[in-house]
Design an enzyme around this catalytic site. Sequence first.
Site, PDB file in Angstrom:
ATOM      1  N   LYS A  77       0.637  -1.278   0.271  1.00 48.68           N
ATOM      2  CA  LYS A  77       0.081  -0.097   0.293  1.00 48.68           C
ATOM      3  C   LYS A  77       1.112   0.829   0.026  1.00 48.68           C
ATOM      4  O   LYS A  77       1.621   1.167   1.022  1.00 48.68           O
ATOM      5  CB  LYS A  77      -0.847  -0.179   0.997  1.00 48.68           C
ATOM      6  CG  LYS A  77      -2.126   0.144   1.924  1.00 48.68           C
ATOM      7  CD  LYS A  77      -2.951   0.303   2.520  1.00 48.68           C
ATOM      8  CE  LYS A  77      -4.005   0.732   2.273  1.00 48.68           C
ATOM      9  NZ  LYS A  77      -4.773   1.283   3.639  1.00 48.68           N
TER      10      LYS A  77
HETATM   11  O1  G3P Z   1      -8.913   2.206   5.276  1.00 50.68           O
HETATM   12  C1  G3P Z   1      -8.824   3.439   5.364  1.00 50.68           C
HETATM   13  C2  G3P Z   1      -9.297   2.911   6.609  1.00 50.68           C
HETATM   14  O2  G3P Z   1      -8.345   2.673   7.588  1.00 50.68           O
HETATM   15  C3  G3P Z   1      -9.956   4.496   7.144  1.00 50.68           C
HETATM   16  O3  G3P Z   1     -11.103   4.487   7.981  1.00 50.68           O
HETATM   17  O4  G3P Z   1     -12.456   5.272   9.466  1.00 50.68           O
HETATM   18  O5  G3P Z   1     -10.396   5.883   9.872  1.00 50.68           O
HETATM   19  O6  G3P Z   1     -11.384   6.815   8.239  1.00 50.68           O
HETATM   20  P1  G3P Z   1     -11.634   5.953   8.724  1.00 50.68           P
END
Ligand code: G3P
Length: 218
Positions: free
Chosen positions: A85
């Site tokens: 990634k």
């Molecule tokens: O896959 C990306 C994710 O981990 C971000 O999620 O909820 O931290 O915005 P969030």
Amino acid sequence: MKIFLDTADTEEIRRAASAGLIDGITTNPSLLATAVANRSSTEVLLEICRTVDGPVSAEVVATDLDGMLTEGRRLAALHDNIVVKVPLTEDGLRACRTFRAEGIRVNVTLCFSAVQAALAAKAGATYISPFVGRLDDVGHDGMELVAEIREIYDIYGFDTEVLAASLRHPQHVLQAMLVGADCGTLPPKVLHQLLKHPLTDKGLDAFLADWKASGGEI
Ligand code: G3P
């Protein structure tokens, strides 16, 4: 739509994988940092790869090209399931192009615009990760971005998979399916919510009460 679990929590991963509910895993440095405890990140990633028969995204933390290449190659060498990634930056896209030439799969992350997604596809990204919830957080429509990327990739025939990320609730998952995302990644809590419906619980309780009252046996 493929369902990926967005976590490095090996207990949750084991539970979801053994139920056949997930097609892969995504991690990021924040998620890995909370999961490692007294183990190395390599150990955790290897355990995840042995648990899940599918892509496991592992992110570089270097921000310069050479650093990303070194870390990405090290990650990719850990296990065949690893997808490297990289962030959607100029050096991230340079690294993406190099990794793809070496046969390493790449997830380009932190995508917040459809033109960024087009550049990632041109760099050969295997997956593009638009962050739906984080756009919603700042007053934009995150799912609109997923739909725009879908349309652009279809018009130009890019085979990069649209991986809707930062999905925070079941409605996000439903909408991602409806706009044609190839994959969606969600935290364990949202996966548990997908399974639940109050009418399922209510209906099951009623069936069991009726059966018990009849005194029947199976
Ligand atoms: O896959 C990306 C994710 O981990 C971000 O999620 O909820 O931290 O915005 P969030």
